[in-house]
Design a protein around this motif. Structure first.
Motif, PDB file in Angstrom:
ATOM      1  N   HIS A  24     145.805 -37.743 -43.948  1.00 65.26           N
ATOM      2  CA  HIS A  24     144.589 -36.978 -43.670  1.00 65.26           C
ATOM      3  C   HIS A  24     143.520 -37.192 -44.741  1.00 65.26           C
ATOM      4  CE1 HIS A  24     145.788 -33.867 -40.385  1.00 65.26           C
ATOM      5  NE2 HIS A  24     146.207 -35.091 -40.099  1.00 65.26           N
ATOM      6  N   GLY A  25     143.775 -38.121 -45.680  1.00 65.05           N
ATOM      7  CA  GLY A  25     142.717 -38.539 -46.602  1.00 65.05           C
ATOM      8  C   GLY A  25     142.680 -37.813 -47.924  1.00 65.05           C
ATOM      9  N   LYS A  26     143.804 -37.283 -48.389  1.00 70.13           N
ATOM     10  CA  LYS A  26     143.809 -36.561 -49.666  1.00 70.13           C
ATOM     11  C   LYS A  26     143.491 -37.499 -50.828  1.00 70.13           C
ATOM     12  CE  LYS A  26     148.050 -35.055 -49.046  1.00 70.13           C
ATOM     13  NZ  LYS A  26     148.268 -35.624 -47.699  1.00 70.13           N
ATOM     14  N   THR A  27     144.162 -38.647 -50.855  1.00 70.06           N
ATOM     15  CA  THR A  27     143.957 -39.583 -51.965  1.00 70.06           C
ATOM     16  C   THR A  27     142.544 -40.150 -51.962  1.00 70.06           C
ATOM     17  OG1 THR A  27     146.307 -40.163 -51.923  1.00 70.06           O
ATOM     18  CG2 THR A  27     144.814 -41.706 -53.028  1.00 70.06           C
ATOM     19  N   SER A  28     142.034 -40.503 -50.795  1.00 73.62           N
ATOM     20  CA  SER A  28     140.668 -41.046 -50.721  1.00 73.62           C
ATOM     21  C   SER A  28     139.638 -39.992 -51.099  1.00 73.62           C
ATOM     22  CB  SER A  28     140.392 -41.589 -49.317  1.00 73.62           C
ATOM     23  OG  SER A  28     140.485 -40.556 -48.344  1.00 73.62           O
ATOM     24  N   LEU A  29     139.915 -38.719 -50.793  1.00 72.72           N
ATOM     25  CA  LEU A  29     138.997 -37.645 -51.171  1.00 72.72           C
ATOM     26  C   LEU A  29     138.919 -37.525 -52.696  1.00 72.72           C
ATOM     27  CD1 LEU A  29     137.193 -35.213 -50.464  1.00 72.72           C
ATOM     28  CD2 LEU A  29     139.277 -33.817 -50.374  1.00 72.72           C
ATOM     29  N   ILE A  30     140.069 -37.560 -53.384  1.00 70.23           N
ATOM     30  CA  ILE A  30     140.065 -37.474 -54.853  1.00 70.23           C
ATOM     31  C   ILE A  30     139.348 -38.687 -55.449  1.00 70.23           C
ATOM     32  CG2 ILE A  30     141.544 -37.547 -56.904  1.00 70.23           C
ATOM     33  CD1 ILE A  30     143.482 -35.758 -55.494  1.00 70.23           C
ATOM     34  N   ARG A  31     139.580 -39.860 -54.858  1.00 73.50           N
ATOM     35  CA  ARG A  31     138.902 -41.057 -55.351  1.00 73.50           C
ATOM     36  C   ARG A  31     137.392 -40.910 -55.198  1.00 73.50           C
ATOM     37  NH1 ARG A  31     141.598 -44.578 -52.656  1.00 73.50           N
ATOM     38  NH2 ARG A  31     140.174 -44.706 -50.883  1.00 73.50           N
ATOM     39  N   THR A  81     136.232 -38.288 -57.942  1.00 74.69           N
ATOM     40  CA  THR A  81     136.437 -38.590 -59.362  1.00 74.69           C
ATOM     41  C   THR A  81     136.264 -40.053 -59.724  1.00 74.69           C
ATOM     42  OG1 THR A  81     138.812 -38.993 -59.131  1.00 74.69           O
ATOM     43  CG2 THR A  81     138.119 -36.701 -59.448  1.00 74.69           C
ATOM     44  N   GLY A  82     136.355 -40.928 -58.731  1.00 74.21           N
ATOM     45  CA  GLY A  82     136.323 -42.354 -59.013  1.00 74.21           C
ATOM     46  C   GLY A  82     137.645 -42.898 -59.499  1.00 74.21           C
ATOM     47  N   VAL A  83     138.716 -42.103 -59.418  1.00 76.40           N
ATOM     48  CA  VAL A  83     140.035 -42.507 -59.910  1.00 76.40           C
ATOM     49  C   VAL A  83     140.954 -42.765 -58.731  1.00 76.40           C
ATOM     50  CG1 VAL A  83     142.056 -41.810 -61.260  1.00 76.40           C
ATOM     51  CG2 VAL A  83     139.750 -41.190 -62.032  1.00 76.40           C
ATOM     52  N   GLU A  84     141.678 -43.882 -58.788  1.00 73.46           N
ATOM     53  CA  GLU A  84     142.685 -44.197 -57.770  1.00 73.46           C
ATOM     54  C   GLU A  84     144.016 -43.603 -58.221  1.00 73.46           C
ATOM     55  OE1 GLU A  84     144.533 -44.712 -54.858  1.00 73.46           O
ATOM     56  OE2 GLU A  84     142.773 -46.016 -54.579  1.00 73.46           O
ATOM     57  N   THR A  85     144.536 -42.635 -57.446  1.00 72.06           N
ATOM     58  CA  THR A  85     145.772 -41.959 -57.847  1.00 72.06           C
ATOM     59  C   THR A  85     147.022 -42.627 -57.287  1.00 72.06           C
ATOM     60  OG1 THR A  85     145.587 -40.428 -55.983  1.00 72.06           O
ATOM     61  CG2 THR A  85     144.629 -39.743 -58.090  1.00 72.06           C
ATOM     62  N   PHE A 102     140.783 -36.792 -63.060  1.00 75.28           N
ATOM     63  CA  PHE A 102     140.030 -35.768 -63.769  1.00 75.28           C
ATOM     64  C   PHE A 102     138.539 -35.987 -63.563  1.00 75.28           C
ATOM     65  CE2 PHE A 102     143.972 -36.754 -65.868  1.00 75.28           C
ATOM     66  CZ  PHE A 102     144.574 -35.512 -65.915  1.00 75.28           C
ATOM     67  N   MET A 103     137.828 -34.849 -63.515  1.00 75.35           N
ATOM     68  CA  MET A 103     136.387 -34.909 -63.301  1.00 75.35           C
ATOM     69  C   MET A 103     135.720 -34.020 -64.340  1.00 75.35           C
ATOM     70  SD  MET A 103     134.225 -34.025 -59.841  1.00 75.35           S
ATOM     71  CE  MET A 103     134.567 -32.271 -59.875  1.00 75.35           C
ATOM     72  N   SER A 104     134.836 -34.610 -65.154  1.00 72.27           N
ATOM     73  CA  SER A 104     134.155 -33.855 -66.191  1.00 72.27           C
ATOM     74  C   SER A 104     133.145 -32.913 -65.574  1.00 72.27           C
ATOM     75  CB  SER A 104     133.450 -34.808 -67.169  1.00 72.27           C
ATOM     76  OG  SER A 104     132.675 -34.076 -68.089  1.00 72.27           O
ATOM     77  N   GLN A 105     133.000 -31.710 -66.203  1.00 73.17           N
ATOM     78  CA  GLN A 105     131.992 -30.749 -65.764  1.00 73.17           C
ATOM     79  C   GLN A 105     130.744 -30.819 -66.639  1.00 73.17           C
ATOM     80  OE1 GLN A 105     133.447 -26.696 -65.020  1.00 73.17           O
ATOM     81  NE2 GLN A 105     135.519 -27.461 -65.309  1.00 73.17           N
ATOM     82  N   GLY A 106     130.672 -31.835 -67.478  1.00 72.82           N
ATOM     83  CA  GLY A 106     129.513 -31.927 -68.371  1.00 72.82           C
ATOM     84  C   GLY A 106     129.673 -31.086 -69.618  1.00 72.82           C
ATOM     85  N   SER A 107     130.903 -30.677 -69.936  1.00 73.05           N
ATOM     86  CA  SER A 107     131.191 -29.900 -71.142  1.00 73.05           C
ATOM     87  C   SER A 107     132.575 -30.304 -71.615  1.00 73.05           C
ATOM     88  CB  SER A 107     131.127 -28.395 -70.844  1.00 73.05           C
ATOM     89  OG  SER A 107     132.184 -28.043 -69.953  1.00 73.05           O
ATOM     90  N   ASP A 108     133.135 -29.487 -72.475  1.00 73.34           N
ATOM     91  CA  ASP A 108     134.490 -29.772 -72.940  1.00 73.34           C
ATOM     92  C   ASP A 108     135.522 -29.508 -71.856  1.00 73.34           C
ATOM     93  OD1 ASP A 108     133.549 -30.490 -75.387  1.00 73.34           O
ATOM     94  OD2 ASP A 108     133.831 -28.506 -76.289  1.00 73.34           O
ATOM     95  N   GLU A 109     135.143 -28.767 -70.824  1.00 67.33           N
ATOM     96  CA  GLU A 109     136.066 -28.440 -69.745  1.00 67.33           C
ATOM     97  C   GLU A 109     136.145 -29.584 -68.739  1.00 67.33           C
ATOM     98  OE1 GLU A 109     138.056 -25.777 -69.485  1.00 67.33           O
ATOM     99  OE2 GLU A 109     137.367 -25.242 -71.487  1.00 67.33           O
ATOM    100  N   THR A 110     137.301 -29.698 -68.107  1.00 69.26           N
ATOM    101  CA  THR A 110     137.543 -30.772 -67.150  1.00 69.26           C
ATOM    102  C   THR A 110     138.277 -30.225 -65.945  1.00 69.26           C
ATOM    103  OG1 THR A 110     137.726 -32.359 -68.961  1.00 69.26           O
ATOM    104  CG2 THR A 110     138.603 -33.029 -66.837  1.00 69.26           C
ATOM    105  N   LEU A 111     137.891 -30.715 -64.756  1.00 67.52           N
ATOM    106  CA  LEU A 111     138.646 -30.406 -63.545  1.00 67.52           C
ATOM    107  C   LEU A 111     139.760 -31.431 -63.400  1.00 67.52           C
ATOM    108  CD1 LEU A 111     135.964 -29.567 -60.821  1.00 67.52           C
ATOM    109  CD2 LEU A 111     137.526 -28.004 -61.938  1.00 67.52           C
ATOM    110  N   GLY A 112     140.972 -30.961 -63.267  1.00 66.71           N
ATOM    111  CA  GLY A 112     142.100 -31.854 -63.074  1.00 66.71           C
ATOM    112  C   GLY A 112     142.595 -31.784 -61.648  1.00 66.71           C
ATOM    113  N   PHE A 113     142.859 -32.943 -61.054  1.00 64.05           N
ATOM    114  CA  PHE A 113     143.341 -33.015 -59.666  1.00 64.05           C
ATOM    115  C   PHE A 113     144.750 -33.591 -59.647  1.00 64.05           C
ATOM    116  CE2 PHE A 113     138.786 -33.009 -59.306  1.00 64.05           C
ATOM    117  CZ  PHE A 113     138.516 -32.274 -58.159  1.00 64.05           C
ATOM    118  N   ILE A 114     145.622 -32.945 -58.889  1.00 67.49           N
ATOM    119  CA  ILE A 114     146.952 -33.473 -58.637  1.00 67.49           C
ATOM    120  C   ILE A 114     147.003 -33.879 -57.170  1.00 67.49           C
ATOM    121  CG2 ILE A 114     149.423 -32.995 -58.619  1.00 67.49           C
ATOM    122  CD1 ILE A 114     149.004 -30.926 -60.738  1.00 67.49           C
ATOM    123  N   ASP A 115     147.199 -35.156 -56.935  1.00 72.44           N
ATOM    124  CA  ASP A 115     147.297 -35.670 -55.566  1.00 72.44           C
ATOM    125  C   ASP A 115     148.773 -35.702 -55.187  1.00 72.44           C
ATOM    126  OD1 ASP A 115     146.829 -36.845 -53.132  1.00 72.44           O
ATOM    127  OD2 ASP A 115     146.693 -38.872 -53.948  1.00 72.44           O
TER     128      ASP A 115
END
Length: 641
Positions: free
Chosen positions: A11-18, A21-25, A44-57
């Motif tokens: 259903h496109g979970k991996t392609s959605l994260i890519r 984030t631009g990362v191939e999981t 991982f996707m930066s929020q423009g600060s020290d914080e980061t969004l992490g994705f688990i595919d």
């Protein structure tokens, strides 16, 4: 904030994260070749600060549901992905169940592949998924239609994820560090590396940790969080740790824990609250075999009911239970878990851990049930007050330890309503009214004993412990005894507890024998006879001597130098005066000098001096004595002023 994908295969979970984030999981050759996620992937996707969004595919294929469960445990948000052309599928429902059972706090619905269908179909699928989500724990969820290919809707989704993460509050450094290991491998030039999602606390480079259940001590050599070399990592981050210690790769299995030192030990029994899904295929009988998923660990267990109604646990029902495991595991209060049938074909339900060290026996007793029902309360202070209102003595050290606190917090209770006390390094708490009740009971019990056994010295401590255990929690009873002893309300003599002013009733025969012994000692002057000689001279039978001697000591009229020799206070005062005179004349207070001063043999001189040491009148330093403060001599010897 950690976000995990969920949803049916393809259903496109991996392609959605890519796309986000631009990362191939998908990194395994087999995954790339088949277009199918097998292992957990991370981005991982930066929020423009020290914080980061992490994705688990996580993989969606039925065959890899076990991997999906381990990846979703402990995340902050679920990203439920549904293809617009297919709509909700069987695994969509299964993944929704997993998200709910494991307590994932937030869910965001993404209808993917909107470029393949017309808008009416997108609207239809959104309504279908909303109908599935609405009755669950996320009625306020957001839904988005996107295309990983064309980019439609991605900006709105990304903005929503970033704003949610900014508002997300996680106690990143609360409690000791905990990480359930989902991968382990060796890296050339680095050494042994383990990865996982940190679920609690904070870790720094150089910190000591424990590997459980094995108990090996390790140290953090290097640390990476969110794919970057860092000095420290916190709960809610994907972490890779290079560890050093007496441990090898073959000693680590998926689901082992890296924890801060002094964490609760691994156990074979977990007391839990468990719920079956309303669509579970069958009820669960007492001691039913199940597969347990907790952290990244999967293992066989049996589910023992604690407080279920008559019969098995039915679909849609909840109860207190104990999971009896095939291998010990590390856990803490609040840890979510999931159970499947033993054949691992269906998800049955799940819940959270209440006590990570369940007892083998007595798990359904009243006090135990009160403990577990209080632990079902999320707020710690409310749970403690509930236990105290149930008149339980609360082991605060353990209560906070299983909640992953390194020490007992201060000032939790109103000072006039709750009594805290220490015993053997453990902190306890009890309601003040319960403490006072135990104190009154104890005094009454000892008074009754004196009334019924007037000739006894008092209650033996072992007997008193048994009586206390029948009426109160033993730590409370023993603490009350200690306080009453310190306050002077009770006395402890010769292994017996009594009221301080109590004197055991003596028969006339015992009184007569004591008077004979006392008179014979007075006649002996300073030549203290051995006990056998004393009894023979006083004509007191051996069988009755013990009671007479106990009477004299109880009155403070007799001193025991050892098992074979006794002395009157006046006799000891005579020896002390000679010792004091030798000191004032500058003589060394050695055995040789004092033997001459006392006019006694060496053995008796040593016995007298050792008794003075016990009374803190003298202190031995090498071969001589040092004279201590002389103001307390008469009181120490029991001589009438």
């Amino acid at each position: 904030m950690i976000i995990a994908t969920a949803g049916h295969v393809d259903h496109g979970k991996t392609s959605l994260i890519r796309a986000l984030t631009g990362v191939e999981t998908d990194t395994l050759a087999e995954e790339v070749e088949r277009g199918l996620s097998i292992n957990l992937g991370y981005a991982f996707m930066s929020q423009g600060s020290d914080e980061t969004l992490g994705f688990i595919d996580v993989p969606g294929h039925r065959k890899f549901i076990n991997t999906m469960i381990s990846g979703i445990s402990g995340v902050d948000m679920g990203l439920l992905v549904v293809a617009a052309d297919d709509g909700p599928m069987p695994q969509t429902l299964e993944h929704i169940d997993v998200l709910e059972i494991l307590g994932v706090a937030r869910v965001c619905v993404v209808v993917n592949k909107v470029d393949r269908v017309d808008p009416s179909r997108v609207h239809e699928v959104l309504q279908q998924v909303d109908a599935l989500i609405q009755p669950r724990r996320w009625p306020a969820h957001r839904s988005f239609g996107v295309s990983s290919v064309s980019g439609d809707g991605l900006d709105d989704l990304k903005d929503h994820l970033i704003s949610t993460a900014a508002a997300h509050q996680r106690l990143r450094n609360s409690g000791g560090f905990r990480l359930s290991i989902d991968r382990s491998f060796n890296v050339k030039g680095v050494g042994l590396v383990v990865t996982g999602t940190a679920s609690a606390g904070e870790a720094r480079k150089g910190d000591p940790l424990e590997l459980l259940p094995g108990g090996q001590s390790v140290r953090i050599r290097h640390l990476r969080a969110n794919s970057q070399e860092v000095e420290h990592a916190s709960a809610g981050q994907r972490v890779a740790l290079a560890i050093a210690g007496k441990v090898s790769l073959k000693e680590i299995t998926r689901g082992d824990w890296l924890v801060a030192p002094k964490a609760p030990p691994p156990a074979l029994r977990l007391d839990v609250e468990v719920s079956l899904l309303s669509n579970a295929p069958f009820p669960l009988k007492h001691m039913a075999p199940v597969k347990l998923y907790i952290g990244a660990k999967r293992l066989a267990a049996r589910l023992a009911h604690i407080d279920t109604p008559e019969g098995p646990l039915k679909p849609g029902e909840s109860c207190l239970a104990q999971l009896i495991l095939e291998h010990p595991i590390s856990s803490i209060w609040g840890e979510p878990f999931l159970v499947q049938d033993h054949a691992e074909t269906r998800i049955l339900g799940g819940g959270k851990v209440l006590d990570p060290e369940g007892p083998k026996f007595g798990k359904a007793r009243r006090a135990r049930l009160c403990w577990l029902r209080a632990l079902q309360t999320s707020d710690a202070q409310s749970a403690l007050l509930q236990l105290l209102e149930a008149q339980l003595t609360v082991n605060l050290s353990r209560f906070w330890a299983i909640r992953n606190h390194r020490q007992v917090p201060e000032n939790v209770f109103p000072i006039d309503e709750v009594r805290e006390f220490q015993r053997d390094g453990t902190t306890w708490a009890v309601a003040e009214k319960q403490w006072q009740s135990a104190s009154r009971w104890l005094k009454h019990h000892i008074d009754e004993w004196h009334r019924e056994q007037p000739k006894s010295l008092g209650l033996k401590m072992t007997s008193l412990e048994r009586a206390l255990a029948h009426s109160f929690d033993l730590p409370l009873g023993l603490a009350v005894v200690e306080v009453l002893l310190r306050s002077g309300s009770l006395a402890h003599k010769e292994g017996h507890i009594s009221r301080k002013d109590f004197q055991p009733a003596k028969s006339q025969q015992t009184l007569d024998h004591w008077e004979k012994l006392k008179a014979q000692l007075q006649r002996a002057g300073t030549a203290l006879p051995l006990l056998t000689e004393l009894l023979a001279q006083a004509q007191v039978p051996d069988s009755l001597a013990k009671q007479a001697i106990r009477l004299g000591m109880g009155r403070g009229e007799l001193h025991e130098l050892n098992n074979h020799r006794y002395a009157l206070p006046s006799q000891l005062l005579h020896y002390y005066e000679h010792l004091s005179l030798a000191h004032d004349q500058g003589e060394a207070l050695s055995v040789v000098v004092l033997k001459a001063r006392f006019g006694t043999g060496r053995n008796l001189t040593v016995e007298i001096l050792e008794h003075f040491d016990r009374l803190h009148l003298t202190r031995r330093e090498g071969n001589v004595r040092v004279l201590l403060a002389r103001a307390n001599v008469q009181r120490a010897l029991g001589v009438e002023p």
